[in-house]
Write an enzyme that holds these catalytic residues in place. Structure first.
Site, PDB file in Angstrom:
ATOM      1  NE  ARG A  25      -4.274   1.702   2.029  1.00  0.00           N
ATOM      2  CZ  ARG A  25      -4.547   2.681   2.910  1.00  0.00           C
ATOM      3  NH1 ARG A  25      -3.759   2.887   3.930  1.00  0.00           N
ATOM      4  NH2 ARG A  25      -5.616   3.440   2.748  1.00  0.00           N
ATOM      5  CB  ILE A  51      -5.654   5.611  -1.007  1.00  0.00           C
ATOM      6  CG1 ILE A  51      -5.437   4.108  -1.194  1.00  0.00           C
ATOM      7  CG2 ILE A  51      -5.087   6.043   0.330  1.00  0.00           C
ATOM      8  CD1 ILE A  51      -3.930   3.709  -1.231  1.00  0.00           C
ATOM      9  CB  SER A  52     -10.582   2.653  -0.429  1.00  0.00           C
ATOM     10  OG  SER A  52     -11.186   3.211  -1.566  1.00  0.00           O
ATOM     11  CD  GLN A  53     -11.704   1.698   6.806  1.00  0.00           C
ATOM     12  OE1 GLN A  53     -12.664   2.393   6.432  1.00  0.00           O
ATOM     13  NE2 GLN A  53     -11.755   0.951   7.882  1.00  0.00           N
ATOM     14  N   PRO A  54      -8.084   0.085   3.780  1.00  0.00           N
ATOM     15  CG  PRO A  54      -5.885  -0.346   4.440  1.00  0.00           C
ATOM     16  CD  PRO A  54      -6.970   0.682   4.523  1.00  0.00           C
TER      17      PRO A  54
END
Ligand code: SAH
Length: 199
Positions: A25, A51-54
């Protein structure tokens, strides 16, 4: 991160866990964010986007039931992180981003990382990407009040469409729609989410 935030919060598909562990990431955020790359939260990537949350990336990938031979459409490339994860699960990923600068950076980054089965295009993803349709799975990374018609049309029979539905300030729900043999769509609500709006 994968053990605590992904598996620990209920994601169990071993292929999704493997993909989450394999994609670095930190390569998708700027140097100032690298320190926080493995904390389970969204991070800024420029142009007012994140960026989206994992956990959410893993959840959507699992919900989309992506299988090895699948052709996937992603709407909202952003950093390219979720596309890279989907790329490890699918045969090919076609992803559309409305911000030209983000699309260009994501395409470069994905190329450097060797994600050769991911194609990035600059454009309006609510129109889908008809050239490569139909898709076995469609994942939308921005919230919309309704499911855009072209996305439904570009879904293969048996295909899954995963999308946050709701307004910018109102409650958004993660929805999965499946296209049955009959052409009918069945809808399931998977839970509450927070996404930037589909524009
Ligand atoms: N999946 C991304 C996060 C995306 S955030 C990641 O892993 O980094 C949502 C993205 O959707 C933003 O980059 C935003 O610019 C984009 N977006 C919003 N509306 C769009 C549209 N109509 N077509 C394509 N992209 C759109």
């Amino acid at each position: 991160m994968v053990r605590r935030d992904i598996k620990g919060r209920g994601i169990s598909d071993p292929r999704v866990l493997e993909a989450m562990a394999a994609v670095p990431r930190e390569a998708f955020v700027g140097p100032r964010q690298a320190r926080r790359a493995y904390a389970d939260g969204p991070l800024p990537i420029g142009e007012g986007q994140t960026i989206s949350q994992p956990y959410v990336v893993a959840w959507m990938a699992e919900a989309a039931e992506v299988a090895p031979g699948d052709r996937v459409l992603e709407v909202g490339t952003g950093s390219g992180y979720a596309a890279a994860v989907l790329g490890r699960l699918a045969e090919t990923v076609h992803t559309v981003e409305r911000h030209a600068a983000l699309a260009k950076d994501a395409a470069e980054r994905l190329r450097e990382l060797g994600c050769d089965n991911v194609n990035v295009r600059h454009g309006d993803g609510s129109e889908g990407w008809s050239e490569h349709a139909p898709y076995d799975a469609i994942v939308v990374a921005a919230a919309s009040p309704d499911v855009p018609g072209p996305l439904r049309e570009q879904l293969h029979t048996g295909g899954r469409l995963v999308i946050p539905v709701g307004g910018r300030w109102s409650i958004q729900r993660l929805i999965r729609e499946r296209r049955a043999e009959s052409g009918e769509f069945t809808r399931e609500e998977l839970g509450a989410v927070r996404f930037v709006p589909l524009v």
